[in-house]
Design a protein around this motif. Structure first.
Motif, mmCIF file in Angstrom:
data_model
loop_
_atom_site.group_PDB
_atom_site.id
_atom_site.type_symbol
_atom_site.label_atom_id
_atom_site.label_comp_id
_atom_site.label_asym_id
_atom_site.label_seq_id
_atom_site.Cartn_x
_atom_site.Cartn_y
_atom_site.Cartn_z
ATOM 1 N N PRO A 83 -2.764 -9.593 24.412
ATOM 2 C CA PRO A 83 -2.302 -8.179 26.036
ATOM 3 C C PRO A 83 -0.732 -8.407 26.718
ATOM 4 C CG PRO A 83 -4.309 -8.757 25.864
ATOM 5 C CD PRO A 83 -3.531 -9.752 24.592
ATOM 6 N N ASP A 84 -0.816 -9.796 26.988
ATOM 7 C CA ASP A 84 0.126 -10.231 27.739
ATOM 8 C C ASP A 84 1.915 -9.988 26.848
ATOM 9 O OD1 ASP A 84 -0.736 -10.524 29.906
ATOM 10 O OD2 ASP A 84 -0.929 -12.450 28.892
ATOM 11 N N GLN A 85 1.594 -10.418 24.659
ATOM 12 C CA GLN A 85 3.262 -10.212 24.299
ATOM 13 C C GLN A 85 2.971 -8.902 23.445
ATOM 14 O OE1 GLN A 85 5.222 -12.747 24.015
ATOM 15 N NE2 GLN A 85 4.107 -13.520 25.859
ATOM 16 N N MET A 86 1.989 -7.756 23.996
ATOM 17 C CA MET A 86 1.232 -7.238 22.910
ATOM 18 C C MET A 86 1.778 -7.544 21.695
ATOM 19 S SD MET A 86 0.943 -4.213 24.973
ATOM 20 C CE MET A 86 1.711 -2.723 23.758
ATOM 21 N N ARG A 87 1.208 -7.821 20.488
ATOM 22 C CA ARG A 87 0.580 -8.469 19.651
ATOM 23 C C ARG A 87 -0.737 -8.436 19.416
ATOM 24 N NH1 ARG A 87 4.712 -12.819 17.874
ATOM 25 N NH2 ARG A 87 6.451 -11.714 18.679
ATOM 26 N N VAL A 88 -1.207 -7.869 18.011
ATOM 27 C CA VAL A 88 -2.747 -7.887 17.844
ATOM 28 C C VAL A 88 -2.296 -9.220 15.919
ATOM 29 C CG1 VAL A 88 -4.006 -6.974 16.998
ATOM 30 C CG2 VAL A 88 -2.572 -5.659 18.747
ATOM 31 N N THR A 89 -2.776 -9.666 15.873
ATOM 32 C CA THR A 89 -3.087 -9.981 14.925
ATOM 33 C C THR A 89 -4.179 -10.251 14.134
ATOM 34 O OG1 THR A 89 -1.501 -11.941 15.594
ATOM 35 C CG2 THR A 89 -3.182 -12.463 12.978
ATOM 36 N N TYR A 90 -4.250 -9.709 12.959
ATOM 37 C CA TYR A 90 -5.433 -8.933 12.365
ATOM 38 C C TYR A 90 -5.362 -9.721 10.647
ATOM 39 C CZ TYR A 90 -2.913 -5.282 10.282
ATOM 40 O OH TYR A 90 -1.795 -4.378 9.884
ATOM 41 N N THR A 91 -6.665 -10.332 10.459
ATOM 42 C CA THR A 91 -6.750 -10.332 8.357
ATOM 43 C C THR A 91 -7.278 -9.460 7.778
ATOM 44 O OG1 THR A 91 -6.991 -12.780 8.772
ATOM 45 C CG2 THR A 91 -7.673 -12.397 7.248
ATOM 46 N N TYR A 92 -6.979 -8.720 7.007
ATOM 47 C CA TYR A 92 -7.715 -7.856 5.526
ATOM 48 C C TYR A 92 -7.589 -7.665 4.652
ATOM 49 C CZ TYR A 92 -3.154 -5.552 4.846
ATOM 50 O OH TYR A 92 -2.235 -4.660 4.219
ATOM 51 N N SER A 93 -8.688 -6.973 4.164
ATOM 52 C CA SER A 93 -8.515 -7.665 2.634
ATOM 53 C C SER A 93 -8.148 -6.129 2.256
ATOM 54 C CB SER A 93 -9.613 -8.035 2.042
ATOM 55 O OG SER A 93 -11.068 -7.534 2.141
ATOM 56 N N TYR A 94 -8.081 -5.607 0.903
ATOM 57 C CA TYR A 94 -7.561 -4.739 -0.140
ATOM 58 C C TYR A 94 -7.930 -4.424 -1.192
ATOM 59 C CZ TYR A 94 -2.485 -5.722 0.089
ATOM 60 O OH TYR A 94 -1.605 -6.812 0.408
ATOM 61 N N GLU A 95 -7.829 -2.920 -1.795
ATOM 62 C CA GLU A 95 -8.069 -3.124 -3.094
ATOM 63 C C GLU A 95 -5.888 -1.635 -3.771
ATOM 64 O OE1 GLU A 95 -11.231 -2.607 -6.353
ATOM 65 O OE2 GLU A 95 -12.488 -3.507 -4.708
ATOM 66 N N ILE A 96 -5.287 -3.470 -4.098
ATOM 67 C CA ILE A 96 -4.708 -2.193 -4.923
ATOM 68 C C ILE A 96 -4.348 -2.837 -6.643
ATOM 69 C CG2 ILE A 96 -2.399 -4.168 -4.227
ATOM 70 C CD1 ILE A 96 -0.548 -2.573 -2.912
ATOM 71 N N GLY A 97 -4.188 -1.952 -7.492
ATOM 72 C CA GLY A 97 -3.581 -1.951 -8.946
ATOM 73 C C GLY A 97 -5.155 -2.816 -9.453
ATOM 74 N N GLY A 98 -6.022 -2.726 -8.762
ATOM 75 C CA GLY A 98 -7.893 -3.697 -9.537
ATOM 76 C C GLY A 98 -7.073 -4.431 -8.884
ATOM 77 N N VAL A 99 -6.624 -5.091 -8.104
ATOM 78 C CA VAL A 99 -6.858 -5.971 -7.523
ATOM 79 C C VAL A 99 -7.452 -6.731 -6.116
ATOM 80 C CG1 VAL A 99 -5.160 -8.596 -7.680
ATOM 81 C CG2 VAL A 99 -5.018 -7.229 -9.351
ATOM 82 N N ARG A 100 -8.194 -7.700 -5.754
ATOM 83 C CA ARG A 100 -8.346 -7.495 -4.346
ATOM 84 C C ARG A 100 -7.140 -8.439 -4.133
ATOM 85 N NH1 ARG A 100 -11.167 -4.470 -1.580
ATOM 86 N NH2 ARG A 100 -11.212 -5.451 0.765
ATOM 87 N N ARG A 101 -6.687 -8.005 -2.800
ATOM 88 C CA ARG A 101 -5.804 -9.211 -2.111
ATOM 89 C C ARG A 101 -7.014 -9.231 -0.383
ATOM 90 N NH1 ARG A 101 -0.242 -8.303 -4.340
ATOM 91 N NH2 ARG A 101 -1.181 -7.164 -6.609
ATOM 92 N N THR A 102 -6.158 -10.153 0.238
ATOM 93 C CA THR A 102 -6.562 -10.854 1.963
ATOM 94 C C THR A 102 -4.906 -10.892 2.272
ATOM 95 O OG1 THR A 102 -8.642 -11.098 1.402
ATOM 96 C CG2 THR A 102 -7.331 -11.967 3.386
ATOM 97 N N GLN A 103 -4.462 -10.564 3.138
ATOM 98 C CA GLN A 103 -3.394 -10.722 3.856
ATOM 99 C C GLN A 103 -3.607 -10.871 5.580
ATOM 100 O OE1 GLN A 103 -0.310 -7.575 2.972
ATOM 101 N NE2 GLN A 103 1.229 -8.690 3.907
ATOM 102 N N ALA A 104 -2.792 -11.810 6.044
ATOM 103 C CA ALA A 104 -2.444 -11.843 7.760
ATOM 104 C C ALA A 104 -1.498 -11.151 7.875
ATOM 105 C CB ALA A 104 -2.952 -12.904 8.519
ATOM 106 N N LEU A 105 -1.357 -10.412 9.130
ATOM 107 C CA LEU A 105 -0.222 -9.947 10.272
ATOM 108 C C LEU A 105 -0.581 -10.169 11.241
ATOM 109 C CD1 LEU A 105 0.431 -6.533 7.655
ATOM 110 C CD2 LEU A 105 1.734 -8.413 7.330
ATOM 111 N N THR A 106 1.030 -9.915 12.075
ATOM 112 C CA THR A 106 0.192 -9.570 13.300
ATOM 113 C C THR A 106 1.525 -8.297 13.566
ATOM 114 O OG1 THR A 106 0.447 -12.012 14.111
ATOM 115 C CG2 THR A 106 1.869 -10.558 15.545
ATOM 116 N N LEU A 107 0.835 -7.260 14.312
ATOM 117 C CA LEU A 107 1.504 -6.408 14.731
ATOM 118 C C LEU A 107 1.672 -6.272 16.043
ATOM 119 C CD1 LEU A 107 -0.703 -3.555 13.948
ATOM 120 C CD2 LEU A 107 0.804 -4.613 12.619
#
Length: 124
Positions: A83-107
């Protein structure tokens, strides 16, 4: 308090249960989780959760929906916030084009009034 009746029919006061206050960390983490679900299910609404400058950096509505419109079966697997930096880091998975992917992002977030907006994102 709500009143109920006991076995003998006499009124009995029910204890009021107050939910614990929601922390800034919990609010940021809920925002990120809700954002991912919204972007995947309704890219037009997800796009509205970006600042104007980040909307442009994301390729406008066309670039944004080109990605999110093809994503399905989204699962947020981990989320943590600063909260001090107003950042959220998450890991999510999803399907795109029939392929499952996992990605980590910081908003990178900003607050406008009583709502959060995404001003950027970084690979985590």
């Amino acid at each position: 308090m709500l009143a109920t009746t006991g076995d003998d029919g006499a009124p009995v006061a029910a204890a009021a249960s107050a939910a614990p206050p929601v922390t800034a960390q919990q609010r940021l983490e809920k925002f990120a989780t809700d954002y991912v679900q919204t972007a995947a299910s309704d890219p037009q609404r997800g796009f509205q959760l970006l600042t104007a400058s980040y909307q442009q950096a994301s390729g406008g509505i066309t670039g944004y929906t080109d990605f999110w419109g093809r994503v399905s079966d989204v699962r947020v697997e981990a989320v943590r916030s600063d909260p001090d930096q107003m950042r959220v880091t998450y890991t999510y998975s999803y399907e795109i084009g029939g392929v499952r992917r996992t990605q980590a992002l910081t908003l990178l977030l900003t607050q406008e009034g009583d709502r959060y907006l995404i001003r950027g994102a970084l690979a985590a």
